[in-house]
Design a protein around this motif. Structure first.
Motif, PDB file in Angstrom:
ATOM      1  N   GLY A 150      25.938 -17.390   5.474  1.00  0.00           N
ATOM      2  CA  GLY A 150      25.578 -18.810   5.499  1.00  0.00           C
ATOM      3  C   GLY A 150      26.583 -19.653   4.735  1.00  0.00           C
ATOM      4  O   GLY A 150      27.079 -20.663   5.220  1.00  0.00           O
ATOM      5  N   ARG A 181      22.291 -30.527  10.746  1.00  0.00           N
ATOM      6  CA  ARG A 181      22.563 -29.390   9.863  1.00  0.00           C
ATOM      7  C   ARG A 181      21.507 -28.321  10.121  1.00  0.00           C
ATOM      8  O   ARG A 181      20.386 -28.634  10.489  1.00  0.00           O
ATOM      9  CB  ARG A 181      22.440 -29.817   8.404  1.00  0.00           C
ATOM     10  N   PRO A 228      18.879 -25.569   8.439  1.00  0.00           N
ATOM     11  CA  PRO A 228      18.085 -25.741   7.217  1.00  0.00           C
ATOM     12  C   PRO A 228      18.772 -25.211   5.958  1.00  0.00           C
ATOM     13  O   PRO A 228      18.533 -25.705   4.863  1.00  0.00           O
ATOM     14  CB  PRO A 228      16.818 -24.923   7.510  1.00  0.00           C
ATOM     15  N   GLU A 229      19.638 -24.202   6.137  1.00  0.00           N
ATOM     16  CA  GLU A 229      20.248 -23.618   4.931  1.00  0.00           C
ATOM     17  C   GLU A 229      21.520 -24.340   4.514  1.00  0.00           C
ATOM     18  O   GLU A 229      22.141 -23.993   3.539  1.00  0.00           O
ATOM     19  CB  GLU A 229      20.526 -22.128   5.135  1.00  0.00           C
ATOM     20  N   GLN A 230      21.897 -25.346   5.304  1.00  0.00           N
ATOM     21  CA  GLN A 230      23.130 -26.055   4.996  1.00  0.00           C
ATOM     22  C   GLN A 230      22.836 -27.260   4.096  1.00  0.00           C
ATOM     23  O   GLN A 230      21.895 -28.006   4.382  1.00  0.00           O
ATOM     24  CB  GLN A 230      23.749 -26.529   6.306  1.00  0.00           C
ATOM     25  N   ALA A 231      23.643 -27.417   3.069  1.00  0.00           N
ATOM     26  CA  ALA A 231      23.397 -28.528   2.153  1.00  0.00           C
ATOM     27  C   ALA A 231      23.894 -29.844   2.739  1.00  0.00           C
ATOM     28  O   ALA A 231      24.848 -29.845   3.527  1.00  0.00           O
ATOM     29  CB  ALA A 231      24.093 -28.262   0.826  1.00  0.00           C
ATOM     30  N   ALA A 232      23.255 -30.931   2.360  1.00  0.00           N
ATOM     31  CA  ALA A 232      23.747 -32.245   2.744  1.00  0.00           C
ATOM     32  C   ALA A 232      25.126 -32.429   2.140  1.00  0.00           C
ATOM     33  O   ALA A 232      25.371 -32.001   1.014  1.00  0.00           O
ATOM     34  CB  ALA A 232      22.798 -33.323   2.228  1.00  0.00           C
TER      35      ALA A 232
END
Lengths: 184, 244, 416
Positions: B4, B34, B36-40
């Motif tokens: 990820g 994005r 869900p595991e990707q940060a803003a």
């Protein structure tokens, strides 16, 4: 002298009686262990033993990831906890609270205040799909085995330093892009 | 390093290349949702464009939608009840010209509320959304003193039956989240913008200010717009068109 | 000059116990009020989304500002070397600590989540003036505590000057921080002025000295210790100069705003048609807290001790009025989101808010004064803060045998 001896004898006697009676006393005054209601699904996102001891750490970690970075993986999210663990309360509503509720029963037993539900809803989502297995791409699946900086392997360190440099170039370019786009 | 994280970095790197190319020649769609595991990230900056001329007098669809989406209850006390978005009517003192339009948190690039917050509970996410981390908000209300837009509310009493979308509770400060839960889900809009479209007014456009191909960026580039209290140089994420 | 002897007060009279009881009750009631507010939420106060800071903040800020000023007497002795004030230094430092404790208690108990005080101690945003102040306040306790230790411990007396100097610098910084809470707020018309910081410092001089006199005179009367006229007379005149300085700063602040057209709205509000806020400004701040004390402090009219007490009381009332005008008045005037427009909305935009404080929040505010005086009353019983005598012959280095209260020594006028 005899006086002192007599006192010591009495003290010893009292001690013995106390020790002998203590199981009775404890049994009498003990708070009944909470009956932890069964959750939906076969197993929790982590081992039960782990969750009993460390659920607060898991939730706290996820809390900051979600709040600060918008990472909304389901596995360790509070919503996911509630979706599985909510049970019918006396009023017929599904909740993790209530005297026999999953969270409250145990927290009352342990005498620890739960601060989650003054803000968070204690009821499951309407269209909750239970997410017991973590998605493959979830870096937070590793939440239980976080490495300290000192424990990093050489490979990890290299990756980390690369990620830093990538971030820097990204920011620079973004700034340039900002300027060209919004004209500020 | 998990997959990820690597994927994320790769995405970042691609985004970098994409943005480094000449404007308009983007290889990938940056505003894509994005996972869900990707940060803003700072690749995006979310904002709104509000067309004052299209905003209908007496219509409060955006306000109602916001209340419903975020579970903002009416506790029956107007001076203390929270208002994340409100319809403001202005009348020019000299000419008498009237305008009505919604005002909410302006999601500043340099938010005074974030500067003054003693614990860092008031913060700006990488993608420009200004939020309150109610977990560490101590309820000092300094941010409410500092906000030039009167965008924030303090919760004065116990609240029950919160929405799953927006946890909120007594003793903390809150304001418009730009429907962050919808953004993270990839909805690509806010409740207020959706409601305005439903009413066929289309006065609110949501989008990515950093994506030159987004509707909001193109509109902003094509026609004049302004910021409320532009003199403060806060570079707001909420822009207005037709504001006299 | 004779050596100064300090001693604890006996503290076993009926009056002393009664005083402790009254102050204890005031404090307890305030704590009860805080619990009530915490339990029900701020809905039970007069504060709302328009007036977000109210009476508790007025009292808290007053006490915190006065805390820094109460240290003034000690600073004059240690930093500027005026030996007449040296015997008063211990009480001065004690009162500084007690006032800060009272003010902080009120401030903390008014938080929306006072249970999260630990969060305020563990999460910091260093751009926040509040966060700086958390350090400045806790540091103040430490610095003044060390200063007291240097004064109490004979072997450490040699370090009194350096400790006093540190405390002096620290409290100037502290009050700068307190003033900057408002000075650095760009959003509201009444704030956003660098002048706030120095104005708060000069306010602290006046409020702190007034509180000091209000403690000193009754304490010496009730414990039957001698208090000479020379030292009181000097303090009275000093107080007068401080009050005049506050008035000067207020004048400059309003003149600046009156010159700048952008600020005419808020000036008109405070000075002319702000209703209760205008009244509090003219009657409370200017008349009660300014002109009358000025008259009492700088003319022979105020020489009798009851008059000194009256002047000090008026300065305290006027000070609270002044902070009320700054904090509450500054919020009651609507934020100018759209300059040049009349604004209306469901959220009270453009609407002048009338703040009606509720009983619990007033009790919480008053308990700050209760805590301050409780700490002071208790401390002088357990540690020798008070000199046995402050009679002229014991403390005045220029004592000639005659009591001439009007004379001001050349060294003194230099200090002023």
């Amino acid at each position: 002298m005899t006086h002192l001896l007599a006192m010591a004898q009495r003290l010893a006697g009292a001690l013995i009686i106390t020790v002998l009676l203590s199981p009775l006393v404890i049994a009498d005054s003990s708070v009944p262990k909470p009956e932890i209601p069964k959750a939906k699904g076969d197993q929790c996102v982590e081992d039960t033993d782990y969750m009993r001891r460390n659920h607060m750490v898991t939730i706290l970690h996820q809390r900051d990831e979600t709040m600060r970075s918008g990472i909304r993986t389901k596995k360790h999210s509070l919503k996911n906890c509630i979706n599985c663990h909510a049970t019918k309360t006396e009023s017929g509503k599904l909740s993790v609270l209530g005297d026999k509720g999953f969270c409250q029963s145990c927290h009352t037993y342990a005498s620890v205040t739960v601060d989650c539900f003054s803000c968070h809803s204690s009821t499951p989502e309407k269209n909750a799909d239970l997410n017991l297995k973590a998605s493959k791409n979830n870096p937070h699946q590793a939440g239980l085995t976080y490495k300290r900086a000192t424990d990093l392997s050489k490979k990890d360190k290299k990756a980390l330093s690369q990620s830093v440099s990538v971030t820097i170039t990204e920011t620079k370019n973004n700034k340039a892009a900002d300027n060209s786009r919004s004209g500020q | 390093m998990s997959i990820g994280r690597r994927d994320f970095l790769k995405a970042g790197a691609i985004a970098t290349t994409a943005t480094a190319l000449a404007p308009g020649i983007n290889l990938i769609e940056l505003a894509a949702a994005r996972s869900p595991e990707q940060a803003a990230s700072a690749v995006n900056r979310w904002g709104l464009l509000i067309d004052v001329n299209k905003c209908a007098k007496g219509c409060t669809a955006c306000v109602d939608a916001c209340r419903k989406e975020n579970g903002i209850s009416d506790e029956g006390s107007p001076t203390t009840d929270a208002q994340w978005i409100r319809k403001v009517t202005t009348k020019d003192k000299a000419t008498g010209y009237e305008q009505a339009f919604p005002v909410m948190c302006q999601h500043c690039e340099h938010p005074p509320c974030v500067d003054v917050c003693p614990t860092g509970a008031s913060f700006k996410r990488k993608d420009g959304i200004v939020l309150v981390d109610k977990h560490i908000c101590i309820g000092c209300r300094y941010c409410m003193m500092a906000c030039p837009y009167k965008a924030r509310s303090f919760i004065h009493e116990e609240i029950t039956d919160q929405s799953h979308n927006a946890p909120r509770g007594k003793g903390t400060v809150e304001s418009c989240t730009l429907c962050v839960h919808k953004i993270d889900r990839g909805d690509g809009s806010t409740a207020c913008a959706d409601a305005c479209v439903d009413e066929n007014h289309k006065a609110i456009i949501f989008g990515d200010l950093k994506d030159p191909r987004s509707e909001i960026s193109r509109q902003l580039k094509a026609q004049p717009s302004s910021q409320i209290r532009a003199d403060l140089n806060l570079n707001t994420g909420v822009r207005y068109r037709g504001l006299s | 000059m004779k050596a100064i002897h300090y001693s604890v007060i006996p503290g076993n009279s009926f009056g002393y116990i009664l005083l402790l009881g009254i102050l204890g009750a005031l404090t307890t009631v305030g704590m009860g009020a805080a619990y009530y507010m915490e339990h029900n939420g701020h809905i039970v106060t007069g504060m709302n989304n328009q007036i977000v800071w109210g009476i508790p903040h007025v009292f808290a800020v007053f006490l915190i500002v006065a805390a820094s000023g109460a240290l003034n007497v000690a600073s004059i002795a240690s930093v500027f070397g005026r030996s007449l004030y040296k015997p008063l230094a211990r009480l001065s430092a004690l009162l500084a600590i007690a006032l800060l404790a009272g003010g902080l208690a009120v401030l903390v108990l008014d938080l929306g989540r006072p249970d999260r005080l630990i969060v305020a101690m563990t999460y910091y945003n260093f751009r926040s003036i509040f966060a700086w102040n958390i350090y400045l306040y806790t540091g103040f306790f430490v610095v003044v505590g060390v200063y007291l230790w240097m004064m109490f411990e004979r072997r450490m007396n040699q370090f009194t000057k350096i400790a006093g100097f540190s405390a002096f610098i620290w409290r100037l910084t502290l009050t700068t921080g307190t003033g900057s809470i408002f000075g650095f707020l760009v959003a509201r018309q009444a704030y956003d002025a660098a002048l706030m910081a120095p104005m708060f410092i000069i306010m602290s001089f006046a409020f702190g000295l007034a509180m000091f006199l209000l403690v000193l005179i009754p304490t010496y009367a009730w414990t039957h210790r001698d208090l000479g006229d020379v030292v009181l007379e000097r303090l009275r005149k000093l107080l007068g100069i401080f009050v005049a300085s506050v008035l000067y700063f207020v004048l400059v602040y309003h003149l600046t705003n009156l010159y700048i057209t952008e600020h005419h709205g808020v000036e008109r509000f405070i000075l002319l048609d702000g209703g209760v806020y205008t009244q509090v400004f003219w009657i409370g701040q200017m008349l009660i807290g300014g002109l009358i004390p000025l008259l009492l402090c700088l003319t022979p009219l105020g020489r009798p001790r009851p008059m000194i007490l009256l002047a000090s009381t008026l300065i305290v009332i006027g000070g609270i009025a002044q902070i009320y005008v700054i904090i509450v008045g500054g919020q009651a005037y609507p934020i100018e989101i759209f300059p040049g427009k009349e604004v209306t909305s469901s959220f009270f935009d453009g609407f002048t808010t009338i703040y009606q404080p509720s009983i619990p929040e007033i009790l919480l505010g008053l308990s700050g004064i209760g805590i301050t005086l409780l700490i002071t009353t208790f401390a002088i019983k357990v540690l020798p803060f008070l000199p046995n005598s402050l009679a002229d012959k014991d403390v005045d280095p220029d004592f000639t045998g005659q009591v001439d209260a009007t004379s001001v020594s050349p060294t003194e006028s230099a200090a002023v």
